[in-house]
Write a protein that holds these residues in place. Structure first.
Motif, PDB file in Angstrom:
ATOM      1  N   VAL A  45       0.859  -1.196   0.000  1.00  0.00           N
ATOM      2  CA  VAL A  45       0.000   0.000   0.000  1.00  0.00           C
ATOM      3  C   VAL A  45       0.888   1.236   0.000  1.00  0.00           C
ATOM      4  CG1 VAL A  45      -1.944  -1.076   1.135  1.00  0.00           C
ATOM      5  CG2 VAL A  45      -0.161  -0.038   2.512  1.00  0.00           C
ATOM      6  N   LYS A  46       0.300   2.330  -0.481  1.00  0.00           N
ATOM      7  CA  LYS A  46       1.104   3.552  -0.607  1.00  0.00           C
ATOM      8  C   LYS A  46       1.440   4.097   0.772  1.00  0.00           C
ATOM      9  CE  LYS A  46       0.974   7.837  -3.213  1.00  0.00           C
ATOM     10  NZ  LYS A  46       0.192   8.794  -2.405  1.00  0.00           N
ATOM     11  N   ASP A  47       0.417   4.255   1.600  1.00  0.00           N
ATOM     12  CA  ASP A  47       0.644   4.689   2.976  1.00  0.00           C
ATOM     13  C   ASP A  47      -0.498   4.158   3.829  1.00  0.00           C
ATOM     14  OD1 ASP A  47      -1.477   6.340   2.340  1.00  0.00           O
ATOM     15  OD2 ASP A  47      -0.148   7.960   1.743  1.00  0.00           O
ATOM     16  N   LEU A  48      -0.486   4.527   5.093  1.00  0.00           N
ATOM     17  CA  LEU A  48      -1.487   3.971   6.008  1.00  0.00           C
ATOM     18  C   LEU A  48      -2.542   5.011   6.379  1.00  0.00           C
ATOM     19  CD1 LEU A  48       0.788   1.874   8.368  1.00  0.00           C
ATOM     20  CD2 LEU A  48      -0.456   1.121   6.366  1.00  0.00           C
ATOM     21  N   GLU A  49      -2.797   5.964   5.506  1.00  0.00           N
ATOM     22  CA  GLU A  49      -3.771   7.012   5.816  1.00  0.00           C
ATOM     23  C   GLU A  49      -5.188   6.472   5.628  1.00  0.00           C
ATOM     24  OE1 GLU A  49      -3.214   9.717   7.197  1.00  0.00           O
ATOM     25  OE2 GLU A  49      -1.041   9.903   6.959  1.00  0.00           O
ATOM     26  N   THR A  54       8.112   3.068  10.107  1.00  0.00           N
ATOM     27  CA  THR A  54       8.329   3.959  11.252  1.00  0.00           C
ATOM     28  C   THR A  54       7.681   3.360  12.492  1.00  0.00           C
ATOM     29  OG1 THR A  54       6.333   5.127  10.661  1.00  0.00           O
ATOM     30  CG2 THR A  54       8.401   6.082   9.902  1.00  0.00           C
ATOM     31  N   ASP A  55       8.105   3.888  13.644  1.00  0.00           N
ATOM     32  CA  ASP A  55       7.502   3.444  14.899  1.00  0.00           C
ATOM     33  C   ASP A  55       6.114   4.047  15.090  1.00  0.00           C
ATOM     34  OD1 ASP A  55       9.639   2.004  15.485  1.00  0.00           O
ATOM     35  OD2 ASP A  55      10.521   3.386  16.916  1.00  0.00           O
ATOM     36  N   TYR A  56       5.889   5.213  14.475  1.00  0.00           N
ATOM     37  CA  TYR A  56       4.645   5.934  14.704  1.00  0.00           C
ATOM     38  C   TYR A  56       3.773   5.840  13.467  1.00  0.00           C
ATOM     39  CZ  TYR A  56       7.274   7.733  18.604  1.00  0.00           C
ATOM     40  OH  TYR A  56       8.007   7.813  19.736  1.00  0.00           O
ATOM     41  N   ALA A  57       2.697   5.066  13.578  1.00  0.00           N
ATOM     42  CA  ALA A  57       1.753   4.957  12.475  1.00  0.00           C
ATOM     43  C   ALA A  57       0.779   6.136  12.582  1.00  0.00           C
ATOM     44  CB  ALA A  57       1.018   3.640  12.553  1.00  0.00           C
ATOM     45  N   PRO A  58       0.088   6.484  11.477  1.00  0.00           N
ATOM     46  CA  PRO A  58      -0.906   7.566  11.551  1.00  0.00           C
ATOM     47  C   PRO A  58      -1.980   7.265  12.600  1.00  0.00           C
ATOM     48  CG  PRO A  58      -0.477   6.968   9.283  1.00  0.00           C
ATOM     49  CD  PRO A  58       0.274   6.010  10.108  1.00  0.00           C
ATOM     50  N   ARG A  59      -2.588   8.334  13.098  1.00  0.00           N
ATOM     51  CA  ARG A  59      -3.496   8.184  14.230  1.00  0.00           C
ATOM     52  C   ARG A  59      -4.707   7.318  13.901  1.00  0.00           C
ATOM     53  NH1 ARG A  59      -8.047   9.534  15.791  1.00  0.00           N
ATOM     54  NH2 ARG A  59      -8.496   9.311  18.000  1.00  0.00           N
ATOM     55  N   ASN A  60      -5.278   7.553  12.701  1.00  0.00           N
ATOM     56  CA  ASN A  60      -6.521   6.859  12.363  1.00  0.00           C
ATOM     57  C   ASN A  60      -6.341   5.346  12.361  1.00  0.00           C
ATOM     58  OD1 ASN A  60      -7.998   9.110  12.186  1.00  0.00           O
ATOM     59  ND2 ASN A  60      -8.107   9.184   9.939  1.00  0.00           N
ATOM     60  N   ILE A  61      -5.225   4.893  11.801  1.00  0.00           N
ATOM     61  CA  ILE A  61      -5.080   3.437  11.706  1.00  0.00           C
ATOM     62  C   ILE A  61      -4.761   2.822  13.054  1.00  0.00           C
ATOM     63  CG2 ILE A  61      -2.631   3.310  11.054  1.00  0.00           C
ATOM     64  CD1 ILE A  61      -3.718   1.184   8.966  1.00  0.00           C
ATOM     65  N   ALA A  98      -8.584  -7.202  17.220  1.00  0.00           N
ATOM     66  CA  ALA A  98      -7.475  -8.031  17.709  1.00  0.00           C
ATOM     67  C   ALA A  98      -6.761  -8.754  16.589  1.00  0.00           C
ATOM     68  CB  ALA A  98      -8.001  -9.044  18.719  1.00  0.00           C
ATOM     69  N   HIS A  99      -7.446  -8.934  15.456  1.00  0.00           N
ATOM     70  CA  HIS A  99      -6.843  -9.732  14.396  1.00  0.00           C
ATOM     71  C   HIS A  99      -6.171  -8.866  13.332  1.00  0.00           C
ATOM     72  CE1 HIS A  99     -11.067  -8.895  13.511  1.00  0.00           C
ATOM     73  NE2 HIS A  99     -10.668  -8.778  12.253  1.00  0.00           N
ATOM     74  N   ILE A 100      -6.178  -7.557  13.532  1.00  0.00           N
ATOM     75  CA  ILE A 100      -5.449  -6.672  12.608  1.00  0.00           C
ATOM     76  C   ILE A 100      -4.386  -5.954  13.421  1.00  0.00           C
ATOM     77  CG2 ILE A 100      -5.620  -4.739  11.035  1.00  0.00           C
ATOM     78  CD1 ILE A 100      -8.395  -5.611  10.382  1.00  0.00           C
ATOM     79  N   ASN A 101      -3.144  -6.172  13.080  1.00  0.00           N
ATOM     80  CA  ASN A 101      -2.044  -5.676  13.900  1.00  0.00           C
ATOM     81  C   ASN A 101      -1.079  -4.836  13.075  1.00  0.00           C
ATOM     82  OD1 ASN A 101      -2.713  -7.012  16.414  1.00  0.00           O
ATOM     83  ND2 ASN A 101      -2.271  -8.897  15.298  1.00  0.00           N
ATOM     84  N   ILE A 102      -0.440  -3.893  13.752  1.00  0.00           N
ATOM     85  CA  ILE A 102       0.569  -3.055  13.093  1.00  0.00           C
ATOM     86  C   ILE A 102       1.925  -3.352  13.721  1.00  0.00           C
ATOM     87  CG2 ILE A 102       1.124  -0.763  12.276  1.00  0.00           C
ATOM     88  CD1 ILE A 102      -1.474   0.219  13.058  1.00  0.00           C
TER      89      ILE A 102
END
Lengths: 294, 223, 285
Positions: free
Chosen positions: C183-187, C215-222, C230-234
């Motif tokens: 994916v392009k980004d996690l927005e 990065t350690d910091y993913a966007p806020r929304n995701i 619980a089954h979707i993890n970053i």
């Protein structure tokens, strides 16, 4: 089969197989040996140890024992090949062929003077100062194919090797390093990161002084005048014309030599190298300068 | 001399032992300069300095005579009560050279990040042969190792009785490659040569020592 | 298992595998509505692919539920098209399971079971078998001979290159099974978990998804959306491991994460690893 390309074939097979997951992953069949013995007809037998005697009981006679005879190892007079072994210096060999191979594969830069640090950096040669190994012994294997023109500093070299290098217009020096200095040369990065000052190189031990002060072996403590005489003598002995290195374009590089107290090229004892900030700390204190220049 | 330096005693050492050590060190260092003994002394008080790689001993600090006498004057029964070194009078004078002209000498000592690629040359006297581009059009391929060598090895087992030549890192049609080397070795040696193909591990094992012949074959194919 | 294998082989007769395959396209190719600008990236790697051709994947988006293809992206075959070695994947999984496992199973020996100090009956003259203790392993209620003792560590270290190969082969098999998406980004437009759950459902990504960013910091929304799922993890790139990749059905890499993984693994495939390949020693005195 659709394709005989093994990687492509296996990847496209995976495409039609169920998803690999923690539930269905397993090792190759029959790759593990069963630690349990069999319990069937021959499960309780001898297990390869045979019947009766030392074979079955695994209580073999001690090595060399000849059931009461005067054993062979006591019958012959002793010859102490290993007397003083713990004091001897070892020089792990590096052949001229290997050296040429490193140069061909760009692991060594012939435009810079070569010393043991750059040889170890190439990743092809290794040695262990803590096992009484004192550096490179350059051997003459591949002397015929060796064509590189280098300024090389090794710890031991034979006459043939010196001739092979000087024939191509190169310069060779044999230099002594104490084990501490060799540790630094083996892994300079680790030493620089420790933040300590570069120490002085120690002088050779008494039994090595003769080798390292002799012009014949191109010792680093020998008189340069003597060395140039010996270069000419060796060329006459082996029958090649000695190239005049003074007219070379890289004459400066070929003449580059370390001080007898110096460990790294261009870095003086007493300096502290800071790799993080890319700066060098040089002492100005009179006391320190006096110590490191002694 | 080095034996003395290796005593990497932490600061928590019993003071009595420390004073005894200082005495030993002093006698050891009598022949060296006064500076050396001072520095060894400083190291004793500096605590764990990590691994000592260096036979020169400087921590950049000098102990003034005052601090030394303060430590030596009183005998403490417990190391926990002995004071920390507080009076570090002065530092050695040094200059920090930013962007030094000698940085090139440092850089050539640092290890390679990755193993360098070989630049094309007219000739390679050592017998090393560069891979050719046209080899990539063949139905099979031998990948060079990270050291730019051909991955053909000799495996000697059973104390030299069994010799097996192993060709590793095979890509493409491994069975066709197997047929080719079999016919090549048969022609060279006038005898049948046994091989074993491992399709999953991507290697072929040839019974016998045929390393040089197979390397020549690989060079002729341009691998 | 065998029938599936046979049917797979049958299907291979038809499928003459081309050198370049376009993977990861579950939805019929719909170019991004409105803009026909597909970014096609041809990459120049420091270590060129030797024989196997680079893989091409679609760059997808996360900001709409319907999949949009934003461009084409090349992946290095040494990392994303390594031969799938299931045994090496298994070795890595076993290693990851065992490396932190300490067995606390415990049994008492004959010395630890209460009592049993006295000889139950005299050695001779009773007509009974000779016994010295009622807590001998032969007795009911006696101690256990050679039983498990607690605090047994199962720590071991897998060789360095098996670990590297484990990562490349798992990434390759994920890509080959269409379970790896770039994916392009996690927005995300919202921070509601329902949106992400619907997106995963619609795109047929399977229930569990592992999202990897560099990065350690993913966007806020995701982060907010995945918090209650619980089954979707970053996970950041440095946490990527074989076990987690297999645990989740689908692996979603951001563009930068895919490049970072490629760069790090290619580095170790072409570096001098003598120090790393040395026998592992526990750092203690």
């Amino acid at each position: 089969m659709g394709s005989r390309q093994i990687t492509e074939k296996s990847l496209s097979m995976l495409r039609s197989l169920p998803r690999i997951s923690l539930g269905n992953i397993r090792d190759n069949p029959n790759c593990k040996k069963n630690p349990k013995r069999g319990r069937a007809q021959h499960g309780g037998d001898k297990h390869g140890a045979g019947n009766k005697g030392s074979g079955q009981r695994q209580n073999f006679m001690r090595l060399g024992y000849e059931t009461g005879n005067n054993p062979f190892y006591l019958r012959v007079p002793q010859e102490h090949y290993y007397r003083g072994q713990h004091l001897r210096r070892e020089y792990p060999p590096l052949s001229l062929h290997q050296l040429q191979n490193m140069i061909d594969k760009d692991r060594l830069d012939v435009n810079q003077p070569i010393d043991i640090a750059s040889i170890v950096r190439s990743g092809i040669y290794n040695f262990f100062p803590d096992l009484k190994q004192f550096g490179v012994n350059l051997t003459d294997e591949g002397a015929d194919i060796f064509v590189a023109k280098v300024n090389i500093e090794v710890q031991w070299a034979s006459e043939q090797v010196i001739a092979a290098i000087e024939k191509n217009g190169g310069v060779i020096t044999t230099a002594y390093y104490d084990p501490h200095s060799l540790l630094l040369l083996k892994n300079p990065k680790k030493f620089f990161e420790s933040g300590q000052a570069i120490p002085r190189r120690m002088i050779p031990p008494p039994d090595a002084i003769e080798f390292y002060t002799s012009a014949k072996t191109r010792g680093y403590l020998a008189d340069p005048e003597e060395i140039s005489k010996e270069r000419l003598k060796l060329s006459q002995k082996y029958g090649y014309s000695l190239p005049n290195i003074e007219k070379e374009s890289n004459y400066e590089m070929l003449c580059e030599k370390k001080d007898p107290r110096q460990i790294f090229y261009g870095l003086e004892p007493g300096w502290v190298v800071n790799l993080k900030d890319e700066c060098i700390l040089k002492p100005k204190d009179q006391e320190l300068l006096q110590f490191y220049n002694s | 001399m080095t034996a003395g330096v290796r005593h990497n005693v932490s600061f928590e050492t019993n003071n009595i032992v420390l004073i005894a050590l200082v005495a030993i060190l002093y006698s050891l260092f009598k022949m060296a300069t006064v500076w050396r003994s001072q520095c060894a002394f400083a190291r004793l008080f500096a605590g764990k300095t990590g691994q000592i790689l260096n036979n020169a001993t400087d921590l950049g600090t000098k102990l003034g005579p005052g601090s030394q006498s303060a430590i030596l004057a009183k005998k403490y029964s417990n190391y926990a009560h002995s004071p920390f070194v507080t009076k570090i009078k002065e530092q050695y004078d040094y200059e920090i050279v930013k962007n030094p002209p000698e940085w090139g000498y440092v850089q050539r000592l640092l290890p390679f990040d990755t193993i360098p690629a070989v630049t094309p040359k007219d000739s390679y006297p050592s017998g090393w042969v560069p891979p050719k581009e046209e080899a990539k059009t063949l139905p099979f391929f031998l990948c060079r190792t990270r050291n730019h060598e051909i991955p053909i090895y000799l495996q000697i087992t059973y104390r030299g009785i069994r010799k097996i030549t192993k060709i590793k890192r095979i890509e493409g049609d491994i069975w066709l490659l197997n047929d080719e080397i079999k016919s090549y070795l048969k022609e060279k040696n006038n005898r049948y040569v046994e091989t074993r193909v491992q399709e999953v591990g991507r290697f072929i094992e040839v019974k016998g020592d045929y390393v040089n012949q197979l390397v020549d074959w690989a060079h002729s194919k341009g691998f | 298992m065998t029938s599936a294998l046979i049917s797979a082989i049958r299907r291979l007769h038809i499928a003459v595998t081309p050198q370049i395959r376009v993977y990861s396209s579950n939805v019929a190719a719909t170019t991004s509505a409105g803009s026909n600008s597909l970014s096609i990236t041809k990459k120049e790697w420091a270590f060129q692919p030797q024989y196997t051709k680079p893989r091409e994947v679609w760059i997808e988006n996360l900001d709409t539920i319907e999949e949009q293809k934003l461009g084409l992206f090349e992946l290095h075959p040494s990392v994303y098209a390594a031969p799938p070695r299931l045994d090496i994947i298994n070795q890595n999984v076993v290693w990851q399971r065992k490396i932190r496992f300490v067995s606390w199973a415990h049994t008492k020996t004959r010395a630890e079971v209460r009592g049993g100090g006295k000889k139950p009956w005299p050695q001779k003259g009773t007509g009974r078998a000779r016994h010295g203790s009622i807590r001998s392993p032969l007795w009911r209620g006696g101690g256990i001979a050679h039983g498990p003792r607690s605090g047994k560590s199962h720590f071991f270290m897998l060789p360095f290159h098996v670990r590297i190969h484990g990562l490349t082969t798992t990434l390759s098999s994920k890509l080959a099974q269409d379970d790896l998406h770039i994916v392009k980004d996690l927005e995300l437009p919202t921070d509601e978990p329902e949106f992400l759950a619907e997106l995963v459902e619609k795109r047929n990504w399977g229930p569990s998804v592992l999202i990897v960013d560099d990065t350690d910091y993913a966007p806020r929304n995701i982060t907010a959306a995945t918090d209650s799922l619980a089954h979707i993890n970053i996970m950041p790139v440095y946490g990527l491991n074989v076990y987690s990749m297999l645990k989740h059905d689908t692996l979603v890499l951001t563009l930068s994460a895919a490049e970072k993984i490629e760069e790090r693994l290619l580095h170790w495939l072409h570096a001098d690893t003598r120090a790393q390949s040395r026998e592992y020693k526990v750092n203690q005195v």
